[in-house]
Enzyme design. Sequence first.
Site, short mmCIF file in Angstrom:
data_model
loop_
_atom_site.label_atom_id
_atom_site.label_comp_id
_atom_site.label_asym_id
_atom_site.label_seq_id
_atom_site.Cartn_x
_atom_site.Cartn_y
_atom_site.Cartn_z
NE ARG A 250 -1.39 -19.99 2.35
CZ ARG A 250 -1.17 -18.69 2.46
NH1 ARG A 250 -1.95 -17.96 3.23
NH2 ARG A 250 -0.16 -18.12 1.82
CD GLN B 149 -5.70 -10.13 -1.42
OE1 GLN B 149 -6.36 -10.75 -2.25
NE2 GLN B 149 -4.53 -10.55 -0.99
NE ARG C 196 -4.43 -16.33 -4.63
CZ ARG C 196 -3.93 -15.59 -3.65
NH1 ARG C 196 -2.68 -15.17 -3.71
NH2 ARG C 196 -4.67 -15.25 -2.63
CG ASP D 234 -2.36 -14.28 5.22
OD1 ASP D 234 -3.15 -14.88 4.45
OD2 ASP D 234 -2.03 -13.08 5.04
NE ARG E 82 -3.83 -2.27 2.36
CZ ARG E 82 -3.85 -3.61 2.16
NH1 ARG E 82 -2.72 -4.28 1.96
NH2 ARG E 82 -5.00 -4.27 2.16
CE LYS F 261 -6.39 -16.04 2.09
NZ LYS F 261 -6.58 -14.62 1.84
CB SER G 293 -11.74 -10.18 0.63
OG SER G 293 -10.61 -9.79 -0.12
C1 S3P Z 1 -4.25 -9.06 2.44
C2 S3P Z 1 -5.49 -9.58 2.70
C3 S3P Z 1 -5.75 -11.02 2.90
C4 S3P Z 1 -4.47 -11.79 3.18
C5 S3P Z 1 -3.34 -11.38 2.26
C6 S3P Z 1 -3.05 -9.90 2.41
C7 S3P Z 1 -4.13 -7.61 2.22
O1 S3P Z 1 -6.33 -11.54 1.72
O2 S3P Z 1 -4.68 -13.17 3.06
O3 S3P Z 1 -2.16 -12.11 2.55
O4 S3P Z 1 -2.99 -7.08 2.26
O5 S3P Z 1 -5.15 -6.95 2.02
P1 S3P Z 1 -7.92 -11.52 1.48
O6 S3P Z 1 -8.35 -10.12 1.26
O7 S3P Z 1 -8.12 -12.35 0.22
O8 S3P Z 1 -8.52 -12.15 2.68
#
Ligand code: S3P
Length: 451
Positions: free
Chosen positions: A361, A179, A132, A330, A36, A357, A177
């Site tokens: 996992r 992300q 993915r 994670d 970020r 992931k 999520s």
């Molecule tokens: C992350 C969010 C998580 C995590 C990843 C990093 C991030 O993923 O598993 O390692 O930096 O926003 P998800 O948003 O898919 O849960």
Amino acid sequence: MSDHPAAAAPRPLASRTAQRLAGTAKVPGDKSISHRSLMLGALAVGETEIHGLLEGEDVLRTAAAMRLLGGTAEKGGDGVWRARGRGIGGLREAPDVLDLGNAGTGTRLLMGLVAAYDFVTFFTGDASLRSRPMGRVAEPLAQMGARIVARAGGRPPLAVIGTAEPMPITYTLPVASAQVKSAILLAGLNTPGITTVIEPEPTRDHTELMLKGFGATLKIEQVKEGRAVSLTGQPEITGRKIVVPGDPSSAAFPIAAALIVPGSEILVPNVGLNPHRIGLIETLLEMGADIAIENARVEAGEKVGDLRVRHGKTLKGVTVPPERAPSMIDEYPILSVVAAFAEGETKMLGLAELRVKESDRLSGMAQGLAACGIDVTEGQDTLAVRGGKIPPGGVRIPVKLDHRIGMSFLVLGMATTKPVEIDDAEAIGTSFPGFVDLMNGLGAGITASNR
Ligand code: S3P
């Protein structure tokens, strides 16, 4: 990382029983915050100084992508990274495909970032990334006006055809999520009006904290569907200083190792303790682990502390509730290793996301633990581990391009009767360069394996 035929040969490693681990484990910078900081730094007007950036492969891929999109991101001779941007709206079309390697976070966040620009961006990555699902990001971005053309199942390689006239949306996340939330907020940066993301279950809030730090206007409120984050588009963001804390998801490995190797005592300084990231620590404390948080403080808007970890009391199995998953998503692979040394059963619930992931996992851990002689049951979205006996080990585990699977089994090998091997160490460098040296410096015995 690459799976190109010219890529380096696999590097198998073996981890043998350790006597006791002692010393200070300085873990690298937080991966989420590092991604970020490069992205926002390359958008902000003026210079952003980034101290403690994770120099793992995933983050270096994001730095390269930001340069292709017209920003700058370079490491100075003093070890500090500096990024320069042209302001929101100032990105340019990348002259080449963005190859994000193994990085799901880099890919999903950047898909959002470029969606509200009038140009096309191509994305690809390694075999893990290309398997993915990106549809979860493509869907809200399409609502904002972008078009995403991807392989079957929304998988990369893919193209984001950005829009010149992005529309602000209000979007309720169907999966927890960070992300997806971040991709929408980053798209909202170059979108007029207010973009709102509602998350039924709160996830890591690094994007929100950093956007505020850069001077964006963000409103966070509790609504009936959950936590609503509203960003006012097209803010003027200006460069700033960022101090990246140690990654709690990397700290998890030395912490777990100290808890399973008898006689250990270690200090893990400067670990990020964002409340949305500490589900593992909460769980380990419930299991009876001896972990003390010292010197708790706030640095650049993020909570940080030093963790003192001692092996001691017998750990006991617990049930980890599904609502805790976002705060330790994670960390389930390494928790399942610790669970093998706890009396009774540890049940982990609500793990569906683990299947998408860097690898699946859930099945990777269940199969690997079973191969090491541990009593496990894999459910559709659950994992149960019955522990308390010293596991035999003595097997080689396929890592499947997944750093956390690799590190988890190397930690397991520190407390099994016979060594545990992994088939390839390469993936570890995506998030934790220096892992082997750091662990060996504490007293672990990880070596190359030429079997
Ligand atoms: C992350 C969010 C998580 C995590 C990843 C990093 C991030 O993923 O598993 O390692 O930096 O926003 P998800 O948003 O898919 O849960």
